[in-house]
Design an enzyme around this catalytic site. Structure first.
Site, PDB file in Angstrom:
ATOM      1  N   PHE A 126      42.117  66.694  26.975  1.00 41.61           N
ATOM      2  CA  PHE A 126      42.934  65.540  26.562  1.00 41.61           C
ATOM      3  C   PHE A 126      42.141  64.044  26.804  1.00 41.61           C
ATOM      4  CE2 PHE A 126      46.626  62.693  26.811  1.00 41.61           C
ATOM      5  CZ  PHE A 126      47.320  63.169  25.598  1.00 41.61           C
ATOM      6  N   ASP A 197      43.605  70.128  35.239  1.00 42.45           N
ATOM      7  CA  ASP A 197      44.794  69.707  34.757  1.00 42.45           C
ATOM      8  C   ASP A 197      45.698  70.669  34.170  1.00 42.45           C
ATOM      9  OD1 ASP A 197      46.729  68.245  33.031  1.00 42.45           O
ATOM     10  OD2 ASP A 197      45.231  66.640  32.574  1.00 42.45           O
ATOM     11  N   TYR A 222      57.105  65.484  32.711  1.00 43.99           N
ATOM     12  CA  TYR A 222      58.007  65.075  31.748  1.00 43.99           C
ATOM     13  C   TYR A 222      57.999  66.054  30.738  1.00 43.99           C
ATOM     14  CZ  TYR A 222      53.886  62.774  30.009  1.00 43.99           C
ATOM     15  OH  TYR A 222      52.409  62.394  29.829  1.00 43.99           O
ATOM     16  N   LYS A 223      56.917  67.239  30.707  1.00 42.93           N
ATOM     17  CA  LYS A 223      56.616  68.156  29.749  1.00 42.93           C
ATOM     18  C   LYS A 223      57.673  69.431  30.102  1.00 42.93           C
ATOM     19  CE  LYS A 223      52.191  66.250  28.359  1.00 42.93           C
ATOM     20  NZ  LYS A 223      50.613  66.160  28.561  1.00 42.93           N
ATOM     21  N   ARG A 369      52.410  71.344  15.487  1.00 43.51           N
ATOM     22  CA  ARG A 369      52.228  71.921  16.784  1.00 43.51           C
ATOM     23  C   ARG A 369      53.558  72.208  17.310  1.00 43.51           C
ATOM     24  NH1 ARG A 369      50.155  68.721  22.295  1.00 43.51           N
ATOM     25  NH2 ARG A 369      52.023  67.559  21.799  1.00 43.51           N
TER      26      ARG A 369
END
Ligand code: PLP
Length: 410
Positions: A126, A197, A222-223, A369
């Protein structure tokens, strides 16, 4: 497995996940396939945040730090996350953002391997991970290098120049899954440290940090953990590692005795030294409460259901939408809990889909996605989403100027 077993498993999973679905507040008529970017609102989180505002902050004022347990929230929340990522409960804290936590662990890893100059990552990582590494290495004057190789070339690029491996387990675009245990072992064999990560892993699939011997890990609140927009992230240290770390971000919340107000920094024992400043109590309380949803959910059950959902979706989409090209690994054991398809007008298609109640997201340059979180999605949602995608393409519903208007957040 026998057919009878299959049926029994299915029935059990249906029961488990029908119960968790009830724990979320999802808008009517929406199929939410973007929990990998922002998890939906758990009922417990809503109640907790309002309680913190009214009964704690409002009524207790500053006494809340002691009486409401605010000061211990980073550890208490970390303990709940630890249970989901195969870590001892005092080896995880919730704090700061993933980006900031990455800065903290990378600087610690580079200190621990001061004689080495290479930080190894891959091109699927990322961007913020790479940016943080670039910023940190740019401040060190020892000639450090950020080496970025293709994801499948990582194993062969590990050598005795590598101070640390810095990888994201699940690729945010394609969902491709790295073999965390194998790469960690290879790093250790070469004398390097392993930093992982877990942004798209925690709450998405079984993670075994302690068993894999991972040195450092970070991840998002928050995912898949559903902590709310901008919820605090988390940070893991291999048990026993903390004593070797002199934090670069040496804030008072990581001090051995914050309220002694000493002039000099002395790190707290254990992982507490990785904390920096005052925790954002409302956001942290939301995450802490959101994690209650996981009580009674086994990660292996979650994985079985997640694979079922994504396989079903891929099969339905490939049957109905031949113009879309699968960008994710076809083997479900080689990917995480989201799948992506390529389409040149992907952005407009996603906007049209969202306007028809199927919320996924778009990742440049051409990826549609879709995230599959078993806590609140069932197989019929996957089929229904594919039907709506089919209609969107067949009737060119996406081919309208308003769906091409790029917004700030995609
Ligand atoms: C989502 C994500 C982040 C986000 O980092 P923040 O600091 O919370 O903005 C970091 N790394 C990966 C791999 C991600 O997917």
């Amino acid at each position: 497995m026998t057919e009878k077993h299959d049926q029994e498993t299915e029935t059990r999973l249906d029961t488990v996940f029908a119960a968790t679905r009830e724990m979320f507040e999802l808008p009517e008529g929406v199929i939410y396939l973007d929990g990998n970017s922002l998890g939906p609102l758990p009922v417990t989180a809503r109640r907790r945040v309002f309680d913190e505002i009214d009964a704690q902050w409002g009524a207790r004022l500053i006494k809340g730090w002691n009486e409401s347990g605010w000061i211990d929230l980073p550890q208490a929340t970390g303990a709940r996350i630890a249970a989901l990522v195969g870590a001892p409960k005092d080896s995880v804290v919730a704090c700061d953002s993933t980006s900031v936590n990455l800065f903290k662990v990378l600087s610690a890893a580079l200190q621990m391997r001061a004689d080495r100059r290479v930080l190894l990552s891959d091109s699927g990582n990322f961007p913020t991970d790479l940016y943080i590494a670039q910023g940190l290495l740019g401040r060190l004057d020892g000639g450090h290098e950020l080496k970025i190789v293709e994801p499948d070339a990582v194993a062969d690029a590990i050598d005795e120049n590598v101070a640390a491996l810095m990888l994201t387990e699940v690729d945010y675009r394609t969902g491709r899954l790295h073999d965390m245990a194998d790469l960690t072992e290879r790093a250790h064999d070469a004398g390097a440290l392993a930093v992982w990560d877990l942004a798209h892993s925690a709450g998405a699939l079984p993670v075994r940090l302690e068993e894999a011997g991972v040195d450092f890990a970070v991840g998002c609140g928050y995912k898949y953990l559903n902590g709310g927009p901008g919820a605090p992230a988390f940070l893991y240290l291999r048990p026993g590692l903390a004593a070797q770390i002199r934090p670069v971000l040496s804030g008072w919340m990581g001090h051995e005795a914050p309220f002694a107000f000493d002039t000099d920094y002395r790190p707290a024992p254990g992982i507490g030294r990785m904390l920096v400043g005052t925790p954002p109590v409302l956001a942290m309380a939301s995450l802490h409460a959101a994690l209650e949803v996981w009580d009674g959910v086994g990660m292996s059950d979650l994985r079985v259901r997640s694979i079922e959902l994504s396989q079903r979706f891929i099969a339905e989409v490939e049957k109905r939408c031949p113009e879309l090209v699968l960008a994710s690994p076809r083997d479900p054991h080689a990917r995480g809990s989201h799948v992506s398809f390529r389409f040149p007008q992907g952005y407009a298609v996603m906007q049209a889909l969202i306007s028809h109640g199927v919320i996924g997201d778009f990742r440049a340059p051409d990826l549609l996605r879709f995230g599959f979180a078993p806590l609140y999605l069932c197989p019929s949602d996957a089929v229904r989403a594919a039907e709506i995608l089919e209609a969107t393409l067949r009737d060119r519903l996406w081919d309208r100027p308003e769906f091409r208007q790029k917004m700030k957040v995609t």
